[in-house]
Design a protein around this motif. Structure first.
Motif, PDB file in Angstrom:
ATOM      1  N   SER A 129      -6.343  -6.836  15.976  1.00  0.00           N
ATOM      2  CA  SER A 129      -5.697  -5.781  15.197  1.00  0.00           C
ATOM      3  C   SER A 129      -4.404  -5.380  15.903  1.00  0.00           C
ATOM      4  O   SER A 129      -4.389  -5.182  17.115  1.00  0.00           O
ATOM      5  CB  SER A 129      -6.665  -4.591  15.118  1.00  0.00           C
ATOM      6  OG  SER A 129      -6.059  -3.518  14.486  1.00  0.00           O
ATOM      7  N   LYS A 131       0.914  -6.845   7.176  1.00  0.00           N
ATOM      8  CA  LYS A 131       2.039  -7.671   6.744  1.00  0.00           C
ATOM      9  C   LYS A 131       1.748  -9.152   6.994  1.00  0.00           C
ATOM     10  O   LYS A 131       1.968 -10.005   6.124  1.00  0.00           O
ATOM     11  CB  LYS A 131       3.306  -7.238   7.481  1.00  0.00           C
ATOM     12  CG  LYS A 131       4.554  -7.952   7.051  1.00  0.00           C
ATOM     13  CD  LYS A 131       5.767  -7.396   7.808  1.00  0.00           C
ATOM     14  CE  LYS A 131       7.022  -8.133   7.418  1.00  0.00           C
ATOM     15  NZ  LYS A 131       8.199  -7.632   8.143  1.00  0.00           N
ATOM     16  N   ALA A 132       1.229  -9.473   8.162  1.00  0.00           N
ATOM     17  CA  ALA A 132       0.900 -10.867   8.491  1.00  0.00           C
ATOM     18  C   ALA A 132      -0.202 -11.390   7.576  1.00  0.00           C
ATOM     19  O   ALA A 132      -0.118 -12.516   7.072  1.00  0.00           O
ATOM     20  CB  ALA A 132       0.477 -10.970   9.955  1.00  0.00           C
ATOM     21  N   LYS A 138      -5.874  -2.225   2.353  1.00  0.00           N
ATOM     22  CA  LYS A 138      -4.449  -2.537   2.274  1.00  0.00           C
ATOM     23  C   LYS A 138      -4.146  -3.999   1.937  1.00  0.00           C
ATOM     24  O   LYS A 138      -2.989  -4.368   1.809  1.00  0.00           O
ATOM     25  CB  LYS A 138      -3.777  -2.178   3.603  1.00  0.00           C
ATOM     26  CG  LYS A 138      -3.819  -0.691   3.906  1.00  0.00           C
ATOM     27  CD  LYS A 138      -3.235  -0.414   5.268  1.00  0.00           C
ATOM     28  CE  LYS A 138      -3.330   1.067   5.598  1.00  0.00           C
ATOM     29  NZ  LYS A 138      -2.915   1.337   6.981  1.00  0.00           N
ATOM     30  N   ALA A 191       0.043  -3.850  15.085  1.00  0.00           N
ATOM     31  CA  ALA A 191       0.935  -3.053  14.242  1.00  0.00           C
ATOM     32  C   ALA A 191       1.283  -3.729  12.917  1.00  0.00           C
ATOM     33  O   ALA A 191       1.356  -3.074  11.892  1.00  0.00           O
ATOM     34  CB  ALA A 191       2.199  -2.717  15.017  1.00  0.00           C
ATOM     35  N   ASN A 192       1.515  -5.017  12.921  1.00  0.00           N
ATOM     36  CA  ASN A 192       1.954  -5.711  11.705  1.00  0.00           C
ATOM     37  C   ASN A 192       0.858  -6.583  11.096  1.00  0.00           C
ATOM     38  O   ASN A 192       1.154  -7.533  10.376  1.00  0.00           O
ATOM     39  CB  ASN A 192       3.195  -6.558  12.006  1.00  0.00           C
ATOM     40  CG  ASN A 192       4.401  -5.689  12.292  1.00  0.00           C
ATOM     41  OD1 ASN A 192       4.667  -4.743  11.565  1.00  0.00           O
ATOM     42  ND2 ASN A 192       5.098  -5.997  13.364  1.00  0.00           N
ATOM     43  N   ASP A 193      -0.393  -6.232  11.348  1.00  0.00           N
ATOM     44  CA  ASP A 193      -1.480  -7.082  10.889  1.00  0.00           C
ATOM     45  C   ASP A 193      -1.568  -7.164   9.366  1.00  0.00           C
ATOM     46  O   ASP A 193      -1.820  -8.233   8.811  1.00  0.00           O
ATOM     47  CB  ASP A 193      -2.824  -6.669  11.488  1.00  0.00           C
ATOM     48  CG  ASP A 193      -3.143  -5.202  11.314  1.00  0.00           C
ATOM     49  OD1 ASP A 193      -2.411  -4.492  10.604  1.00  0.00           O
ATOM     50  OD2 ASP A 193      -4.147  -4.752  11.896  1.00  0.00           O
TER      51      ASP A 193
END
Length: 166
Positions: A7, A13-14, A46, A9-11
């Motif tokens: 996990s 988005k990735a 999300k 910050a940009n998980d």
């Protein structure tokens, strides 16, 4: 299967980018590695595709007793990396008195007992080996079954002892 590790910050988005590759047929399924209850619900809310699998460290000394059923209830397969304890710890686990006694009862190896324990918990185990004899042993798990008492004895070995930093 493509796994998103840890996990971060940009998980989201990735993961959404990985979903696009799955939609195009470039990968068949998506999973996560080293994810736990604390972050999964918010993450799933999300993204569009529920992870097919979560791969975590799981072995008799670190059993993830809450994580495994939680993920199963979400329809997510759990896969154990370090199913036999991991580098530097396998020997201790394979020689654990409880496990060796159970192995003796069934005429199998300690590794087979541990891998069968994973299977009976609904956890996919991925032991690594380049030794053909070990590989054959690792897949020879279907001619015996652990009793409820044996499963409980192994459950009692949980020390909440992670063998890696993830």
């Amino acid at each position: 299967m493509m796994l998103l590790h840890h996990s971060a910050a940009n998980d989201v988005k990735a993961y959404l980018a990985i979903e696009k590759f799955a939609e195009r047929g470039k990968i068949r399924s998506i999973g996560l590695s080293n994810w736990y209850i604390e972050e999964i619900d918010d993450f799933i809310a999300k993204v569009n595709v529920t992870p097919a699998l979560i791969q975590n460290e799981i072995h008799p000394y670190y059993q993830e007793k809450t994580v495994v059923p939680y993920m199963h209830n979400l329809g997510i397969v759990i896969q154990a990396w370090y199913p036999l304890g991991g580098r530097g710890h396998t020997g201790a686990l394979l020689s654990d008195g409880t496990i060796t006694k159970i192995a003796g009862n069934h005429g199998v190896s300690s590794a087979q007992v541990i891998l069968r324990w994973h299977l009976q918990r609904g956890v996919v185990a991925i032991p690594g080996s380049g030794n053909p004899e070990h590989i054959l042993e690792n897949i020879s798990l279907f001619d015996f079954e652990l009793t409820e008492a044996e499963m409980n004895a192994i459950a009692a070995l949980d020390r909440n002892e992670k063998h890696d930093w993830y």
